[in-house]
Design a protein around this motif. Structure first.
Motif, mmCIF file in Angstrom:
data_model
loop_
_atom_site.group_PDB
_atom_site.id
_atom_site.type_symbol
_atom_site.label_atom_id
_atom_site.label_comp_id
_atom_site.label_asym_id
_atom_site.label_seq_id
_atom_site.Cartn_x
_atom_site.Cartn_y
_atom_site.Cartn_z
ATOM 1 N N GLY A 11 4.221 -6.942 -9.670
ATOM 2 C CA GLY A 11 3.242 -5.982 -10.167
ATOM 3 C C GLY A 11 3.666 -4.549 -9.917
ATOM 4 N N ASP A 12 4.252 -4.301 -8.761
ATOM 5 C CA ASP A 12 4.728 -2.953 -8.453
ATOM 6 C C ASP A 12 5.854 -2.534 -9.401
ATOM 7 O OD1 ASP A 12 2.919 -2.684 -6.395
ATOM 8 O OD2 ASP A 12 4.311 -3.338 -4.840
ATOM 9 N N ILE A 13 6.637 -3.508 -9.872
ATOM 10 C CA ILE A 13 7.744 -3.211 -10.783
ATOM 11 C C ILE A 13 7.250 -3.003 -12.212
ATOM 12 C CG2 ILE A 13 9.831 -4.162 -11.864
ATOM 13 C CD1 ILE A 13 10.330 -5.642 -9.197
ATOM 14 N N ILE A 14 6.426 -3.922 -12.706
ATOM 15 C CA ILE A 14 6.002 -3.901 -14.108
ATOM 16 C C ILE A 14 4.816 -2.969 -14.344
ATOM 17 C CG2 ILE A 14 5.169 -5.296 -16.046
ATOM 18 C CD1 ILE A 14 8.012 -5.983 -15.240
ATOM 19 N N CYS A 15 3.844 -3.005 -13.426
ATOM 20 C CA CYS A 15 2.591 -2.261 -13.634
ATOM 21 C C CYS A 15 2.425 -1.070 -12.698
ATOM 22 C CB CYS A 15 1.390 -3.198 -13.435
ATOM 23 S SG CYS A 15 1.408 -4.677 -14.464
ATOM 24 N N ARG A 16 3.291 -0.993 -11.690
ATOM 25 C CA ARG A 16 3.131 0.006 -10.629
ATOM 26 C C ARG A 16 1.748 -0.116 -9.992
ATOM 27 N NH1 ARG A 16 6.084 5.427 -13.183
ATOM 28 N NH2 ARG A 16 8.103 4.424 -13.561
ATOM 29 N N PHE A 17 1.350 -1.365 -9.820
ATOM 30 C CA PHE A 17 0.006 -1.648 -9.300
ATOM 31 C C PHE A 17 -0.031 -3.102 -8.857
ATOM 32 C CE2 PHE A 17 -4.295 -3.280 -9.851
ATOM 33 C CZ PHE A 17 -5.079 -2.297 -9.257
ATOM 34 N N SER A 18 -0.817 -3.384 -7.827
ATOM 35 C CA SER A 18 -1.072 -4.767 -7.425
ATOM 36 C C SER A 18 -2.452 -4.837 -6.795
ATOM 37 C CB SER A 18 -0.003 -5.271 -6.444
ATOM 38 O OG SER A 18 -0.020 -4.514 -5.248
ATOM 39 N N SER A 19 -3.042 -6.020 -6.814
ATOM 40 C CA SER A 19 -4.397 -6.173 -6.286
ATOM 41 C C SER A 19 -4.640 -7.615 -5.863
ATOM 42 C CB SER A 19 -5.428 -5.766 -7.341
ATOM 43 O OG SER A 19 -6.730 -6.170 -6.966
ATOM 44 N N GLU A 20 -4.924 -7.809 -4.598
ATOM 45 C CA GLU A 20 -5.279 -9.134 -4.094
ATOM 46 C C GLU A 20 -6.576 -9.614 -4.730
ATOM 47 O OE1 GLU A 20 -4.696 -12.560 -1.714
ATOM 48 O OE2 GLU A 20 -3.370 -10.827 -1.987
ATOM 49 N N ASP A 21 -7.468 -8.685 -5.025
ATOM 50 C CA ASP A 21 -8.742 -9.034 -5.659
ATOM 51 C C ASP A 21 -8.510 -9.686 -7.022
ATOM 52 O OD1 ASP A 21 -11.583 -9.060 -6.112
ATOM 53 O OD2 ASP A 21 -11.338 -7.293 -7.374
ATOM 54 N N ILE A 22 -7.577 -9.151 -7.798
ATOM 55 C CA ILE A 22 -7.274 -9.718 -9.115
ATOM 56 C C ILE A 22 -6.589 -11.074 -8.964
ATOM 57 C CG2 ILE A 22 -5.932 -9.402 -11.233
ATOM 58 C CD1 ILE A 22 -6.412 -6.387 -10.934
ATOM 59 N N ASP A 23 -5.696 -11.189 -7.994
ATOM 60 C CA ASP A 23 -5.055 -12.488 -7.740
ATOM 61 C C ASP A 23 -6.100 -13.550 -7.419
ATOM 62 O OD1 ASP A 23 -2.446 -11.507 -8.084
ATOM 63 O OD2 ASP A 23 -2.325 -10.858 -5.993
ATOM 64 N N GLU A 24 -7.056 -13.194 -6.590
ATOM 65 C CA GLU A 24 -8.104 -14.143 -6.207
ATOM 66 C C GLU A 24 -8.991 -14.485 -7.401
ATOM 67 O OE1 GLU A 24 -8.750 -15.726 -3.346
ATOM 68 O OE2 GLU A 24 -6.940 -14.910 -2.407
ATOM 69 N N LEU A 25 -9.279 -13.503 -8.242
ATOM 70 C CA LEU A 25 -10.107 -13.739 -9.423
ATOM 71 C C LEU A 25 -9.459 -14.778 -10.335
ATOM 72 C CD1 LEU A 25 -12.457 -12.944 -11.375
ATOM 73 C CD2 LEU A 25 -10.899 -11.215 -12.316
ATOM 74 N N ILE A 26 -8.160 -14.650 -10.553
ATOM 75 C CA ILE A 26 -7.456 -15.569 -11.449
ATOM 76 C C ILE A 26 -7.314 -16.950 -10.828
ATOM 77 C CG2 ILE A 26 -5.247 -16.044 -12.580
ATOM 78 C CD1 ILE A 26 -4.920 -12.989 -12.866
ATOM 79 N N ASP A 27 -6.958 -16.988 -9.558
ATOM 80 C CA ASP A 27 -6.666 -18.273 -8.916
ATOM 81 C C ASP A 27 -7.909 -19.036 -8.484
ATOM 82 O OD1 ASP A 27 -3.970 -17.907 -9.249
ATOM 83 O OD2 ASP A 27 -3.654 -17.018 -7.278
ATOM 84 N N ARG A 28 -9.012 -18.313 -8.280
ATOM 85 C CA ARG A 28 -10.201 -19.003 -7.771
ATOM 86 C C ARG A 28 -11.477 -18.663 -8.532
ATOM 87 N NH1 ARG A 28 -6.843 -17.675 -3.663
ATOM 88 N NH2 ARG A 28 -6.148 -19.393 -2.354
ATOM 89 N N GLY A 29 -11.375 -17.826 -9.539
ATOM 90 C CA GLY A 29 -12.568 -17.385 -10.252
ATOM 91 C C GLY A 29 -12.970 -18.290 -11.394
#
Length: 244
Positions: A11-29
């Motif tokens: 994410g830091d390479i492609i989007c210059r951004f990362s978020s554990e909240d978004i990871d959790e949303l996708i994996d457990r939402g």
């Protein structure tokens, strides 16, 4: 699936951004990776992410889905390399691995592929002006099946991919039509489509680096999955020793 650490570094390479909240949303939402195969879920989650994090967050959301799919492609194309190129010595087979993974990413079936390539779905009908009139028709399924066969897939795989593509397309058309009944102000589709295209393009441009990051950070998983000998051959195929 890739660890959250892989998602964050990519994410830091492609989007210059990362978020554990978004990871959790996708994996457990509401089901792991549900947004990749369910357009309604995709639109609901994308609207939430965009509202909270803007385009950077949406980029990261899309990238997470692509990285999860990429991990599956790496495994699936491994068997394709072993079987389709079995006439070649083992050392020679892995020269084709990178192009097979790229091909798999371009041919993957999901809500994301529909956003990027959806305009081609439905182009097979010569008698109808709207998707709904011919979605799932025998002619359309046959033409998509033939397209996958022409790309080199087996008849069995081509049939599955054609049916899955049309099922996703049909569900997306329904979601795009009725999402306003569920969300008062859903995400602007032009933003979602543009970012999906941009993320896939950036991922393809950086494919060697991203895969080497996956192999390095999650090395125990991949060593267990491939075995030490094949793990080394795959790392060589993606030029990992020269990646920064």
């Amino acid at each position: 699936m890739p660890s959250h650490r892989v998602h964050q570094v990519a994410g830091d390479i492609i989007c210059r951004f990362s978020s554990e909240d978004i990871d959790e949303l996708i994996d457990r939402g509401g089901g792991h990776d549900a947004g990749r195969m369910n357009c309604r879920k995709l639109l609901v989650q994308a609207t939430r992410v965009y509202g909270k994090y803007g385009e950077s967050g949406l980029c990261y959301y899309i990238l997470h889905h692509y990285l999860d799919k990429l991990a599956s492609i790496i495994k699936g194309r491994f068997y394709r390399i072993l079987m389709q190129y079995r006439h070649l010595p083992v050392e020679e087979r892995f020269k084709y691995y990178q192009q097979e993974v790229r091909r798999g990413l371009l041919d993957e079936v999901s809500t994301l592929s529909y956003l990027v390539d959806g305009s081609t779905i439905g182009s097979y009908s010569e008698t109808s002006s709207t998707f709904r009139e011919y979605s799932g028709s025998i002619v359309e399924r046959y033409m998509m099946y033939k397209e996958y066969v022409n790309k080199g897939y087996s008849k069995k795989t081509a049939k599955k991919k054609a049916e899955a593509s049309l099922d996703v397309a049909s569900s997306c058309e329904d979601a795009f039509t009725y999402i306003y009944e569920e969300i008062e102000e859903p995400i602007d589709m032009s933003i979602l489509i543009k970012l999906t295209r941009d993320v896939r393009s950036a991922l393809l441009t950086n494919i060697e680096k991203i895969i080497c990051i996956m192999l390095t950070i999650d090395d125990k998983y991949w060593l267990d999955w491939f075995g030490e000998d094949y793990y080394g051959k795959i790392a060589d195929a993606f030029n990992c020793s020269n990646q920064q």
